[in-house]
Design a protein around this motif. Sequence first.
Motif, PDB file in Angstrom:
ATOM      1  N   TYR A  39       3.368  -1.741  -1.830  1.00 56.17           N
ATOM      2  CA  TYR A  39       4.077  -1.336  -0.603  1.00 56.17           C
ATOM      3  C   TYR A  39       5.406  -0.736  -1.076  1.00 56.17           C
ATOM      4  O   TYR A  39       6.005  -1.240  -2.026  1.00 56.17           O
ATOM      5  CB  TYR A  39       4.326  -2.574   0.275  1.00 56.17           C
ATOM      6  CG  TYR A  39       5.057  -2.293   1.576  1.00 56.17           C
ATOM      7  CD1 TYR A  39       4.355  -1.987   2.741  1.00 56.17           C
ATOM      8  CD2 TYR A  39       6.455  -2.337   1.633  1.00 56.17           C
ATOM      9  CE1 TYR A  39       5.032  -1.724   3.932  1.00 56.17           C
ATOM     10  CE2 TYR A  39       7.126  -2.067   2.820  1.00 56.17           C
ATOM     11  CZ  TYR A  39       6.407  -1.764   3.968  1.00 56.17           C
ATOM     12  OH  TYR A  39       7.072  -1.500   5.142  1.00 56.17           O
ATOM     13  N   GLU A  75       9.249 -13.342   6.729  1.00 54.72           N
ATOM     14  CA  GLU A  75       8.886 -13.679   5.352  1.00 54.72           C
ATOM     15  C   GLU A  75       9.394 -12.556   4.456  1.00 54.72           C
ATOM     16  O   GLU A  75       9.174 -11.388   4.750  1.00 54.72           O
ATOM     17  CB  GLU A  75       7.365 -13.730   5.240  1.00 54.72           C
ATOM     18  CG  GLU A  75       6.751 -15.072   5.580  1.00 54.72           C
ATOM     19  CD  GLU A  75       7.205 -16.164   4.630  1.00 54.72           C
ATOM     20  OE1 GLU A  75       7.108 -15.965   3.403  1.00 54.72           O
ATOM     21  OE2 GLU A  75       7.679 -17.200   5.125  1.00 54.72           O
ATOM     22  N   VAL A 115      11.950  -1.210  -0.610  1.00 51.07           N
ATOM     23  CA  VAL A 115      13.224  -0.608  -1.020  1.00 51.07           C
ATOM     24  C   VAL A 115      13.807  -1.393  -2.204  1.00 51.07           C
ATOM     25  O   VAL A 115      14.121  -0.836  -3.258  1.00 51.07           O
ATOM     26  CB  VAL A 115      14.225  -0.604   0.154  1.00 51.07           C
ATOM     27  CG1 VAL A 115      15.609  -0.150  -0.296  1.00 51.07           C
ATOM     28  CG2 VAL A 115      13.706   0.287   1.274  1.00 51.07           C
ATOM     29  N   HIS A 122       8.645  -7.076  -6.700  1.00 52.15           N
ATOM     30  CA  HIS A 122       9.684  -7.083  -7.750  1.00 52.15           C
ATOM     31  C   HIS A 122       9.099  -7.736  -9.016  1.00 52.15           C
ATOM     32  O   HIS A 122       9.185  -7.184 -10.114  1.00 52.15           O
ATOM     33  CB  HIS A 122      10.885  -7.949  -7.345  1.00 52.15           C
ATOM     34  CG  HIS A 122      11.622  -7.504  -6.129  1.00 52.15           C
ATOM     35  ND1 HIS A 122      12.917  -7.024  -6.194  1.00 52.15           N
ATOM     36  CD2 HIS A 122      11.300  -7.488  -4.818  1.00 52.15           C
ATOM     37  CE1 HIS A 122      13.342  -6.744  -4.964  1.00 52.15           C
ATOM     38  NE2 HIS A 122      12.370  -7.030  -4.109  1.00 52.15           N
TER      39      HIS A 122
HETATM   40  C1  UD1 Z   1      16.139  -3.197   2.333  1.00 49.84           C
HETATM   41  C2  UD1 Z   1      17.453  -3.102   3.066  1.00 49.84           C
HETATM   42  C3  UD1 Z   1      17.291  -3.554   4.513  1.00 49.84           C
HETATM   43  C4  UD1 Z   1      16.161  -2.776   5.192  1.00 49.84           C
HETATM   44  C5  UD1 Z   1      14.898  -2.825   4.358  1.00 49.84           C
HETATM   45  C6  UD1 Z   1      13.781  -1.964   4.899  1.00 49.84           C
HETATM   46  C7  UD1 Z   1      19.055  -3.507   1.300  1.00 49.84           C
HETATM   47  C8  UD1 Z   1      20.110  -4.395   0.742  1.00 49.84           C
HETATM   48  N1  UD1 Z   1      18.432  -3.940   2.396  1.00 49.84           N
HETATM   49  O1  UD1 Z   1      15.768  -4.568   2.316  1.00 49.84           O
HETATM   50  O2  UD1 Z   1      18.511  -3.301   5.200  1.00 49.84           O
HETATM   51  O3  UD1 Z   1      15.891  -3.361   6.442  1.00 49.84           O
HETATM   52  O4  UD1 Z   1      15.165  -2.400   3.010  1.00 49.84           O
HETATM   53  O5  UD1 Z   1      14.203  -0.655   5.029  1.00 49.84           O
HETATM   54  O6  UD1 Z   1      18.838  -2.424   0.816  1.00 49.84           O
HETATM   55  N2  UD1 Z   1       8.107  -7.139   0.605  1.00 49.84           N
HETATM   56  C9  UD1 Z   1       7.086  -7.853   0.015  1.00 49.84           C
HETATM   57  N3  UD1 Z   1       7.215  -8.160  -1.315  1.00 49.84           N
HETATM   58  C10 UD1 Z   1       8.294  -7.778  -2.058  1.00 49.84           C
HETATM   59  C11 UD1 Z   1       9.331  -7.049  -1.422  1.00 49.84           C
HETATM   60  C12 UD1 Z   1       9.212  -6.745  -0.082  1.00 49.84           C
HETATM   61  O7  UD1 Z   1       6.102  -8.213   0.651  1.00 49.84           O
HETATM   62  O8  UD1 Z   1       8.343  -8.081  -3.252  1.00 49.84           O
HETATM   63  C13 UD1 Z   1       8.004  -6.807   2.054  1.00 49.84           C
HETATM   64  C14 UD1 Z   1       9.103  -7.477   2.890  1.00 49.84           C
HETATM   65  O9  UD1 Z   1       8.769  -8.806   3.193  1.00 49.84           O
HETATM   66  C15 UD1 Z   1       9.141  -6.582   4.103  1.00 49.84           C
HETATM   67  C16 UD1 Z   1       8.826  -5.199   3.515  1.00 49.84           C
HETATM   68  O10 UD1 Z   1       8.239  -5.435   2.242  1.00 49.84           O
HETATM   69  O11 UD1 Z   1       8.142  -6.951   5.008  1.00 49.84           O
HETATM   70  C17 UD1 Z   1      10.034  -4.310   3.359  1.00 49.84           C
HETATM   71  O12 UD1 Z   1      10.986  -4.975   2.570  1.00 49.84           O
HETATM   72  P1  UD1 Z   1      11.938  -4.211   1.556  1.00 49.84           P
HETATM   73  O13 UD1 Z   1      11.722  -2.748   1.677  1.00 49.84           O
HETATM   74  O14 UD1 Z   1      11.792  -4.829   0.222  1.00 49.84           O
HETATM   75  O15 UD1 Z   1      13.349  -4.591   2.142  1.00 49.84           O
HETATM   76  P2  UD1 Z   1      14.637  -5.064   1.338  1.00 49.84           P
HETATM   77  O16 UD1 Z   1      14.728  -4.307   0.068  1.00 49.84           O
HETATM   78  O17 UD1 Z   1      14.706  -6.520   1.304  1.00 49.84           O
END
Ligand code: UD1
Length: 430
Positions: free
Chosen positions: A160, A120, A163, A126
């Motif tokens: 949380y 998910e 990234v 964001h």
């Molecule tokens: C980025 C990286 C990816 C890496 C990840 C974690 C890029 C292009 N990709 O992905 O390679 O594996 O960081 O280091 O930079 N989450 C929420 N809500 C949100 C956003 C995220 O619940 O609005 C959750 C995600 O579902 C996940 C966790 O947070 O479980 C980490 O995600 P996130 O750090 O946002 O990863 P990305 O930015 O998508």
Amino acid sequence: MCKYLVSGPSTLYGEVKISPAKNSVLTIICASILLAGEVLIKDCPDILDVRVMCEILKSIGATTLWTKEGLTVNTKNIFTTILPKQKTAKIRASFFMVGPMLARFKTVTVSKPGGCKIGERPLDIHLDGLKKLGASIKENEEEYLITANLLKGAKITLRYPSVGATENLILASVFAKGETNLINVAKEPEVVDLCNYLNACGAKIKGIGSQNLTILGVESLCKSISYTPIPDRIETGTFLLLSYLLDSNVQITNINLQNIYDLTKKINNITCKNSGIYVKIYSDKLYIRSKGEKYSLGDFTTSPYPGFATDLHPIMSAVGLGVRGQTKITETVFDSRFMYLKEFAKMGAKFSLNGNTVTIFGKGENIHGAHLVCPDLRGGASLVVASLSAQGDSVIEKVAYIMRGYSQFDKKLQSLGAKIKLIDGDYIDD
Ligand code: UD1
């Protein structure tokens, strides 16, 4: 469809140069929208995700040019705020264009993003942050319409340290009126790189590398810049772990030691069990010699930086297959990152999956080649690592996933002597 033919077991010998980080490059491309000018991303890796980002930008009026020096992106003449549906749906990082589009044009229409299917991947962090900066959001099944006549600095606590959300909110805040405080942000080196890049362009970001960032809104950024992103720590980790696993004598250049230090320490600790392992580290390169019996590097739990990187989890599992002892990996960042295990099973792997913890029972030479299908980017790379240590031939399908994030993976491996061959063309969009 592109596939790899791999023959194992391989030995590695020679030098490999790490490319700039995919995750830095992708956000720097998004950030180029803020410039309304030109950025040269030096040594930009030619990977599929970068190509897709270029396609998205070109379809809204930007120009992109590949030269020997790197990739030049010019965003001066962007003429629409509607991002193309099909292309943005393909790549999750395209959602990181929302922040800069809002900051520059006050509105953006973007489809719900795609990316690797590793669990998910909600966007609430964001969207909540953008709302706090003054954006209003309408959505239907396929897309978001986000508008903000005035983005205003605010205090935003991320639930949380995502990234992508951290990067999107930084990008949205660069021109916001007043001061933005982002609390509990991601500290990944690629976030730091984005901040350093933006400051080099004229942004005012403080607290870089810490949990809290302060962004003082500015009116504009420079119109032209060239920038070399940091080396890719996941690519570095992949080559380092592969070199450990196989009998090898390898020099890995263009690395950032700080970003992979823990991994090199783990490998160095093994020298007490196997004197054939030797790692010598310099500030920007490392040398690894690995011979004889290899042992498990231990247990790992993925977590946000500086914890063990989730993107290295499948690679570490592949290492676990070929070493003596058990390797236990607990995944805490994404909830369904285990699809590669179905492929490992075809190779005779022994493992058990309990909740979000996989235990790999190392079998060394008993792992055999098989007909495999990449489930996602890092899962795909783990199949290459496993196949190179296995006995016999493997066919790996859907390697376009790997090409999304690894530049010239097969060629770099070939240059080290690995028996890997790309067949059916050099580009496929599946
Ligand atoms: C980025 C990286 C990816 C890496 C990840 C974690 C890029 C292009 N990709 O992905 O390679 O594996 O960081 O280091 O930079 N989450 C929420 N809500 C949100 C956003 C995220 O619940 O609005 C959750 C995600 O579902 C996940 C966790 O947070 O479980 C980490 O995600 P996130 O750090 O946002 O990863 P990305 O930015 O998508």
